[in-house]
Structures are given as structure tokens and as C-alpha cells.
Design a protein around this motif. Structure first.
Motif, PDB file in Angstrom:
ATOM      1  N   LEU A  28      -4.104   2.390  -3.742  1.00  0.00           N
ATOM      2  CA  LEU A  28      -2.778   2.816  -3.283  1.00  0.00           C
ATOM      3  C   LEU A  28      -2.902   3.735  -2.066  1.00  0.00           C
ATOM      4  O   LEU A  28      -2.236   3.552  -1.042  1.00  0.00           O
ATOM      5  N   SER A  37      -1.633   5.349 -12.143  1.00  0.00           N
ATOM      6  CA  SER A  37      -0.824   4.194 -11.756  1.00  0.00           C
ATOM      7  C   SER A  37      -0.430   3.406 -12.997  1.00  0.00           C
ATOM      8  O   SER A  37      -0.957   3.623 -14.080  1.00  0.00           O
ATOM      9  N   GLY A  41       8.224   2.055 -10.450  1.00  0.00           N
ATOM     10  CA  GLY A  41       9.261   1.111 -10.856  1.00  0.00           C
ATOM     11  C   GLY A  41       9.668   1.297 -12.311  1.00  0.00           C
ATOM     12  O   GLY A  41      10.868   1.299 -12.644  1.00  0.00           O
ATOM     13  N   ALA A  83       8.401   2.883  -1.014  1.00  0.00           N
ATOM     14  CA  ALA A  83       7.046   3.041  -0.462  1.00  0.00           C
ATOM     15  C   ALA A  83       6.900   4.406   0.214  1.00  0.00           C
ATOM     16  O   ALA A  83       7.859   4.943   0.775  1.00  0.00           O
ATOM     17  N   ALA A 143       9.444  -1.578  -5.615  1.00  0.00           N
ATOM     18  CA  ALA A 143       8.490  -0.510  -5.966  1.00  0.00           C
ATOM     19  C   ALA A 143       7.083  -1.107  -6.027  1.00  0.00           C
ATOM     20  O   ALA A 143       6.332  -0.889  -6.967  1.00  0.00           O
ATOM     21  N   ALA A 144       6.780  -1.890  -4.993  1.00  0.00           N
ATOM     22  CA  ALA A 144       5.486  -2.580  -4.904  1.00  0.00           C
ATOM     23  C   ALA A 144       4.525  -1.741  -4.052  1.00  0.00           C
ATOM     24  O   ALA A 144       4.961  -0.821  -3.352  1.00  0.00           O
ATOM     25  N   PRO A 145       3.225  -2.040  -4.076  1.00  0.00           N
ATOM     26  CA  PRO A 145       2.278  -1.297  -3.235  1.00  0.00           C
ATOM     27  C   PRO A 145       2.677  -1.351  -1.758  1.00  0.00           C
ATOM     28  O   PRO A 145       3.286  -2.332  -1.307  1.00  0.00           O
ATOM     29  N   GLY A 204       8.462  -4.776  -8.944  1.00  0.00           N
ATOM     30  CA  GLY A 204       7.235  -3.964  -8.989  1.00  0.00           C
ATOM     31  C   GLY A 204       7.395  -2.937 -10.092  1.00  0.00           C
ATOM     32  O   GLY A 204       8.068  -1.920  -9.907  1.00  0.00           O
ATOM     33  N   THR A 205       6.809  -3.233 -11.269  1.00  0.00           N
ATOM     34  CA  THR A 205       7.060  -2.366 -12.429  1.00  0.00           C
ATOM     35  C   THR A 205       5.802  -1.573 -12.804  1.00  0.00           C
ATOM     36  O   THR A 205       5.326  -1.630 -13.934  1.00  0.00           O
ATOM     37  N   GLY A 206       5.272  -0.844 -11.815  1.00  0.00           N
ATOM     38  CA  GLY A 206       4.159   0.063 -12.082  1.00  0.00           C
ATOM     39  C   GLY A 206       4.699   1.439 -12.432  1.00  0.00           C
ATOM     40  O   GLY A 206       5.767   1.571 -13.042  1.00  0.00           O
ATOM     41  N   LEU A 207       3.973   2.471 -12.032  1.00  0.00           N
ATOM     42  CA  LEU A 207       4.370   3.846 -12.348  1.00  0.00           C
ATOM     43  C   LEU A 207       5.796   4.151 -11.888  1.00  0.00           C
ATOM     44  O   LEU A 207       6.640   4.596 -12.670  1.00  0.00           O
ATOM     45  N   ARG A 266       2.564  10.624  -9.800  1.00  0.00           N
ATOM     46  CA  ARG A 266       1.478  11.140 -10.627  1.00  0.00           C
ATOM     47  C   ARG A 266       0.180  10.633 -10.037  1.00  0.00           C
ATOM     48  O   ARG A 266       0.180   9.733  -9.201  1.00  0.00           O
TER      49      ARG A 266
END
Ligand SMILES: NC(=O)c1ccc[n+]([C@@H]2O[C@H](COP(=O)([O-])OP(=O)(O)OC[C@H]3O[C@@H](n4cnc5c(N)ncnc54)[C@H](O)[C@@H]3O)[C@@H](O)[C@H]2O)c1
Ligand SMILES: O=C(O)C(=O)C[C@]1(C(=O)O)C=C[C@@H](O)C=C1
Length: 362
Positions: A223, A123, A14, A91, A65-67, A9-12, A120
């Protein structure tokens, strides 16, 4: 060889973690169902794509680091897929993830939950920051079956990215974040929602107070719907307290407008004083006791590079920035930077900035 951390999970969060761990010398591999998200994280320098690794290059630690609504399934999948790895997740709700791990029948000793209290209102990998976790609290959430090695590995991750570790069981964590994170999000959203139909001239009067109270109202609704749903009971409990207090304020205002008014001012004053007391309990940097920072206000021309020059001058003067916020003068060619420093640094900072040509603002 250095520790291999797989980020799923490579969002904010990750990507921010990948940037921080890579900078700290960890080997980071990146995975995300979205090819764009994982490639963007790679391009930003958060690590290598998991698909580019040799098949025998398996992770020592996996961070999901997923939703929130898919975090539990991703943790269970990671425990199954990497039988030698410690698995954690970031999470914002912890009991639902732990329940799924325990129900899976897998070796739960390798799972330890965690939650960085840093984020933050935006996302995605593009919003990632390497220093996101620096100086913030990071909750490590072991359970009865977690092994000492797994707890130590998760503590290490939090520590190397600059966070201050707190250890808490899942239920206690969920109750705590209901009050310090989830209800504040609801409050910000509800206050901001009242602005939707406000006439333009009224919205145009917005000052710093409104900005302070509503910053997180810009957060991702998908989210936060998942976070609130995942912590419904604890959030509800705190919201009932809020509702009761709002009811008292409304009743006091009713009493004033109807001309009666007895006791109403005392009710309003008590509500505001209680707010002062609660606010004074919010910890300072690194979870230390609340610090009353001194504020030095500086006029900053609205020109490219001005703020960077101010911060460089501050660094050259050897003074540490504790916090800062900017206020933009309505229709004016400058803003005001409110710089928080430890009280002993305020005078030296004012002198150093004045000597470098900055104009201070009273
Ligand atoms: N945003 C915050 O302020 C904050 C702070 C602390 C913790 N968290 C927690 O961190 C987690 C991630 O939040 P974020 O803000 O980085 O979200 P985000 O939307 O920026 O990123 C989430 C990423 O997960 C990916 N994803 C979707 N389904 C997946 C799956 N099944 N398996 C693996 N990856 C999947 C998405 O493609 C996306 O890249 C959430 O669980 C959230 O509760 C968020
Ligand atoms: O600073 C922000 O934007 C945040 O809201 C971060 C914040 C928080 O409430 O502190 C939000 C949700 C996360 O689970 C953890 C941190």
C-alpha cells in the motif's frame, strides 16, 4: 428509500466505512475482486453483497476504496457503469485520480475525491472498525467541474460517520499529506529499519518512545509503495527538508566528537525546540485547537477484562475518554494505562477510580 452506497474494495477502509454507514441507516452494497474480502466484509456486517441485489437496485453513491494504483481505473469504471451515481474514492493521493477522471472524457461533474485521515497500520476487512472515522479529519476534494450535489453527497458521507470535513483542491491536499502523513510513514520506517540488526538485549530495552515513533512502521509495504509513488514530488520536497536538518545534526555531532564542538550544542537545542513548536501545532480531537489534556495514570492488572472494567468504570463516572495508551511493565503482572481527559475531569476521574478500587500511578 434510504441512500444506497456501493463500496468498491472491501479492505480496511471499505469495510470500516460499510460498518459505519450501515449503522447510520444507509443501504450498503459491497464489491471486491476478492470473493474472500467481500464475503468477510458482509459477514462482519458491513452491508449486502452487490451480487445479491436486484439488477435495478443501482447505487446513488459509489465509494472506491481500492489500492491507490487501481483507484483511478476503478473510479473511471464506476462513472461509466453507474451514469446516475455520484462517485468518490478514498485513496491517499488525489491528483493522480483526478487526472485520470478528467482524461477519461466522462461526465466529471459526478466525481468528487475524498480522503479520510483515519486508518490503521493493518490492512484487510478483518482489521475494520466501525468507529474508525469518528472524530477524524476527512478531506473532501472537489475540482472545477464537480457539481454542488456531488460535493454535498460526499460531505454527507464523511459527516454521518463522525468525521470533520475539510475541503481542499487535489494538489494542495497532496502537498499537505506529504508532510502530515507520507513523510511520517517514511520516518517511522527508516527509524524502525535501524533496529533490524540490533542485538536482542538492546532491542529488549525498547520503551514507549520507540513504540510511539514506530507504530506505523508495521504498515503494509505494498500500500505504502503505491502511496509514495503516487505523491513522489511532494514527498520528495518534504524529505529534502528532513535531510537538510539531519545533515545539520550529524555535522554538530561530528563537531562534538572531534573535540571542537563550537556551536554544536546550540544546533542540537534549536533542532529539539523546533520539534517542540511543530508538535504543539498538531490539532486535538475533531480538528479543534491543540488541547493540553490532563493524564491520569492507572495500574491495570494483566488479566482478561481488566481494561474493559476500567473503561466501564470511567463511563459510569460520566467522564469522556479523549485518548489513551498502555505501557506494559517489563516482566511485571500489570501495565499502566495513561488516560487523557480534559483538565477539569482529571480530579473527578482520579477520585472516582480510587473509590472503585483502582490504584493510580504517579
Ligand atoms: N490504510 C489506511 O490507513 C488508509 C487510510 C485512508 C485511506 N486509505 C486509502 O484507502 C484505500 C484502501 O486502503 P485499505 O487500507 O483499505 O487497503 P486494503 O488492502 O485493506 O483493502 C483494499 C481492498 O481493495 C481490493 N481491490 C484490489 N484491487 C481492486 C480493484 N481493482 N477494484 C476494487 N477493489 C480492489 C482488495 O481486494 C482489498 O480488499 C487505498 O487507496 C488507501 O490509499 C488507506
Ligand atoms: O493511523 C494510522 O495508522 C495512519 O497512518 C493513518 C493515515 C495517517 O497518516 O494519518 C495513513 C494513511 C492514510 O492515507 C490516512 C491516514
Amino acid at each position: 428509500m434510504s441512500t444506497h452506497v456501493r463500496i468498491v474494495g472491501t479492505g480496511l477502509i471499505g469495510t470500516s466505512l460499510g460498518l459505519a454507514l450501515s449503522a447510520a441507516g444507509f443501504r450498503v452494497s459491497l464489491d471486491d475482486p476478492s470473493p474472500t474480502a467481500r464475503r468477510l466484509a458482509r459477514d462482519l456486517g458491513a452491508g449486502r453483497l452487490a451480487g445479491d441485489l436486484e439488477p435495478d437496485d443501482v447505487p446513488d453513491v459509489v465509494v472506491v476504496a481500492a489500492p491507490p494504483d487501481v483507484a483511478a481505473a476503478a473510479v473511471v469504471d464506476s462513472l461509466r457503469r453507474w451514469p446516475g451515481a455520484v462517485v468518490t474514492d478514498v485513496a491517499s493521493v488525489k491528483q493522480v485520480v483526478l487526472d485520470a477522471v478528467l482524461a477519461s472524457g466522462l461526465d466529471a461533474s459526478r466525481y468528487v475525491g475524498s480522503h479520510p485521515m483515519a486508518g490503521r497500520e493493518r490492512s484487510g476487512a478483518a482489521a475494520a472498525r466501525r468507529d474508525l472515522f469518528d472524530g477524524r479529519a476527512w478531506v473532501v476534494v472537489p475540482h472545477e467541474r464537480s457539481s454542488d450535489e456531488a460535493v454535498a453527497a460526499v460531505r454527507q458521507l464523511a459527516t454521518v460517520v463522525g468525521s470533520a470535513v475539510s475541503v481542499m483542491p487535489a494538489r494542495e491536499h497532496d502537498e499537505a499529506v506529504a508532510a502530515v502523513s507520507h513523510v511520517p510513514q517514511v520516518a517511522a520506517s527508516v527509524v524502525a529499519a535501524c533496529l533490524r540488526d540490533l542485538p536482542e538485549p538492546a532491542v529488549g530495552l525498547a520503551g514507549q518512545g520507540l513504540r510511539d515513533v514506530t507504530r506505523i512502521a508495521a504498515s503494509d509495504p505494498r500500500l505504502w509503495t503505491q502511496i509514495l509513488a503516487g505523491n513522489a514530488e511532494a514527498v520528495r520536497e518534504v524529505l529534502v527538508l528532513v535531510q537538510t536538518q539531519l545533515g545539520e545534526v550529524v555535522a554538530a555531532l561530528d563537531s562534538l566528537t572531534s573535540g571542537e564542538g563550537e556551536g554544536a550544542l546550540a544546533t542540537l537545542s534549536r533542532m529539539l525546540e523546533a520539534g517542540n513548536l511543530g508538535h504543539a501545532r498538531i490539532p486535538g480531537k475533531h480538528g479543534a485547537a491543540p488541547t493540553a489534556y490532563a493524564i491520569v495514570s492507572v495500574l491495570v492488572p494483566d488479566q482478561p477484562g481488566s481494561l474493559a472494567r476500567l473503561l466501564t468504570d470511567m463511563g459510569d463516572a460520566g467522564i469522556n475518554l479523549e485518548d489513551m495508551h498502555l505501557e506494559h511493565g517489563l516482566g511485571q503482572p500489570f501495565g499502566v494505562a495513561y488516560i487523557s481527559v480534559v483538565p477539569a475531569a482529571a480530579e473527578p476521574l482520579a477520585e472516582a477510580l480510587t473509590a472503585r478500587g483502582w490504584q493510580l500511578h504517579d
